[in-house]
Design a protein around this motif. Sequence first.
Motif, PDB file in Angstrom:
ATOM      1  N   GLU A  71      -6.093   1.174   4.029  1.00  0.00           N
ATOM      2  CA  GLU A  71      -6.649   0.013   4.718  1.00  0.00           C
ATOM      3  C   GLU A  71      -5.584  -0.774   5.472  1.00  0.00           C
ATOM      4  O   GLU A  71      -5.901  -1.537   6.390  1.00  0.00           O
ATOM      5  CB  GLU A  71      -7.341  -0.906   3.704  1.00  0.00           C
ATOM      6  CG  GLU A  71      -8.480  -0.216   2.957  1.00  0.00           C
ATOM      7  CD  GLU A  71      -8.934  -1.012   1.746  1.00  0.00           C
ATOM      8  OE1 GLU A  71      -8.645  -2.218   1.685  1.00  0.00           O
ATOM      9  OE2 GLU A  71      -9.563  -0.411   0.854  1.00  0.00           O
ATOM     10  N   ALA A  72      -4.335  -0.608   5.074  1.00  0.00           N
ATOM     11  CA  ALA A  72      -3.233  -1.333   5.715  1.00  0.00           C
ATOM     12  C   ALA A  72      -1.957  -0.524   5.545  1.00  0.00           C
ATOM     13  O   ALA A  72      -1.860   0.317   4.649  1.00  0.00           O
ATOM     14  CB  ALA A  72      -3.068  -2.730   5.110  1.00  0.00           C
TER      15      ALA A  72
ATOM     16  N   ASP B 164      -3.556  -6.427  12.120  1.00  0.00           N
ATOM     17  CA  ASP B 164      -3.051  -7.785  12.336  1.00  0.00           C
ATOM     18  C   ASP B 164      -3.311  -8.690  11.135  1.00  0.00           C
ATOM     19  O   ASP B 164      -2.504  -9.568  10.826  1.00  0.00           O
ATOM     20  CB  ASP B 164      -3.691  -8.397  13.583  1.00  0.00           C
ATOM     21  CG  ASP B 164      -3.202  -7.722  14.858  1.00  0.00           C
ATOM     22  OD1 ASP B 164      -2.150  -7.042  14.809  1.00  0.00           O
ATOM     23  OD2 ASP B 164      -3.873  -7.873  15.902  1.00  0.00           O
ATOM     24  N   ALA B 165      -4.423  -8.473  10.448  1.00  0.00           N
ATOM     25  CA  ALA B 165      -4.740  -9.310   9.293  1.00  0.00           C
ATOM     26  C   ALA B 165      -3.689  -9.134   8.203  1.00  0.00           C
ATOM     27  O   ALA B 165      -3.283 -10.105   7.548  1.00  0.00           O
ATOM     28  CB  ALA B 165      -6.122  -8.965   8.755  1.00  0.00           C
TER      29      ALA B 165
ATOM     30  N   LEU C 293      -2.951  -8.926  -0.301  1.00  0.00           N
ATOM     31  CA  LEU C 293      -3.647  -7.996   0.579  1.00  0.00           C
ATOM     32  C   LEU C 293      -4.959  -7.470  -0.006  1.00  0.00           C
ATOM     33  O   LEU C 293      -5.673  -6.725   0.672  1.00  0.00           O
ATOM     34  CB  LEU C 293      -2.738  -6.798   0.896  1.00  0.00           C
ATOM     35  CG  LEU C 293      -1.415  -7.112   1.608  1.00  0.00           C
ATOM     36  CD1 LEU C 293      -0.614  -5.828   1.811  1.00  0.00           C
ATOM     37  CD2 LEU C 293      -1.669  -7.798   2.947  1.00  0.00           C
ATOM     38  N   ASP C 294      -5.254  -7.850  -1.236  1.00  0.00           N
ATOM     39  CA  ASP C 294      -6.474  -7.401  -1.904  1.00  0.00           C
ATOM     40  C   ASP C 294      -6.523  -5.879  -1.991  1.00  0.00           C
ATOM     41  O   ASP C 294      -7.554  -5.255  -1.714  1.00  0.00           O
ATOM     42  CB  ASP C 294      -7.708  -7.936  -1.186  1.00  0.00           C
ATOM     43  CG  ASP C 294      -8.972  -7.824  -2.046  1.00  0.00           C
ATOM     44  OD1 ASP C 294      -8.837  -7.800  -3.279  1.00  0.00           O
ATOM     45  OD2 ASP C 294     -10.075  -7.749  -1.475  1.00  0.00           O
ATOM     46  N   VAL C 295      -5.396  -5.267  -2.372  1.00  0.00           N
ATOM     47  CA  VAL C 295      -5.326  -3.813  -2.533  1.00  0.00           C
ATOM     48  C   VAL C 295      -4.814  -3.488  -3.930  1.00  0.00           C
ATOM     49  O   VAL C 295      -4.196  -4.319  -4.593  1.00  0.00           O
ATOM     50  CB  VAL C 295      -4.406  -3.165  -1.471  1.00  0.00           C
ATOM     51  CG1 VAL C 295      -4.979  -3.349  -0.070  1.00  0.00           C
ATOM     52  CG2 VAL C 295      -2.997  -3.741  -1.540  1.00  0.00           C
TER      53      VAL C 295
ATOM     54  N   LEU D 133       1.386 -11.205   5.429  1.00  0.00           N
ATOM     55  CA  LEU D 133       2.812 -11.080   5.138  1.00  0.00           C
ATOM     56  C   LEU D 133       3.582 -12.305   5.597  1.00  0.00           C
ATOM     57  O   LEU D 133       4.518 -12.754   4.941  1.00  0.00           O
ATOM     58  CB  LEU D 133       3.388  -9.833   5.812  1.00  0.00           C
ATOM     59  CG  LEU D 133       3.016  -8.476   5.207  1.00  0.00           C
ATOM     60  CD1 LEU D 133       3.757  -7.364   5.938  1.00  0.00           C
ATOM     61  CD2 LEU D 133       3.348  -8.427   3.731  1.00  0.00           C
ATOM     62  N   GLU D 134       3.197 -12.837   6.751  1.00  0.00           N
ATOM     63  CA  GLU D 134       3.890 -14.007   7.295  1.00  0.00           C
ATOM     64  C   GLU D 134       3.718 -15.223   6.398  1.00  0.00           C
ATOM     65  O   GLU D 134       4.531 -16.147   6.433  1.00  0.00           O
ATOM     66  CB  GLU D 134       3.376 -14.309   8.702  1.00  0.00           C
ATOM     67  CG  GLU D 134       3.777 -13.263   9.732  1.00  0.00           C
ATOM     68  CD  GLU D 134       3.239 -13.582  11.108  1.00  0.00           C
ATOM     69  OE1 GLU D 134       2.529 -14.613  11.230  1.00  0.00           O
ATOM     70  OE2 GLU D 134       3.511 -12.821  12.056  1.00  0.00           O
TER      71      GLU D 134
END
Length: 254
Positions: free
Chosen positions: A32-33, A53-54, A112-114, A59-60
């Motif tokens: 997913e990322a 981008d999400a 990141l909900d992973v 991360l920022e």
Amino acid sequence: MTAVAVAALHEREPTRLWPMLAGALADLCGGEAVIHKLDDWTEHAGTIGAAPDAAAAELERLGGADLALLRAGYPFARHYASRTDRMPVTAQQAAGRGWPGSPTARLLGDALDVDHVLGVPLPGSTTPVTGCLVYRAGADFTADHLDMAERAQPLLVAVERQRQLLEQWRRALGPAGPPDERATESALTPRETTVLLLLADALTAESIGRRLGISVRTVHKHVENIYRKLGTRDRLGTVLRAQQLGLVPPHARR
């Protein structure tokens, strides 16, 4: 993935290469990322990028301690440091039962909900390992996902080598203004531009092929196109013409 890699090799802006590739890698591996770490990085230094981008936005928002935890690369840094192979591996495989309860796993779940991570290092990279981390929620990555990641590694290497050469080219010609316009005026593709740069550094076709991960036959085809577009017939004349046009630095070796 191949189509995306080919498109990336025709991209003139080096900073766009990995964002283009990262999304395709995530789709290929069921993720997913993706976070990509392309230079030497430690807990306190090194550039990391993310797609989509999400994920980059999340991360920022991370603080210094969380970023340091992410940069530490648990459990992949330890895994790859103890071996020479650069086969893709999941966090669960590298850390075993310690992965779900680790601080890194908890951070990734919150930010990141992973739940799972797949390490896809660049073959040939040394410690600290550079490459990509692919993330997904729910079930862990499958054997098919790991197989696809392994198949993608040569393409990742090719794009990274292209990025490095384009960055080198821009730095070398920076004071003379943006080099992209001059390459466009000469009808050179980004790939031909990097071959021209290596020609100017006096590399043989065999060396250029090894550097770019392509066959000698493909190198010769690029060289033929460069000769035709610059109106030259040999290496020396091509390098001199390229210097006149501002396509390679005047101090390039011949």
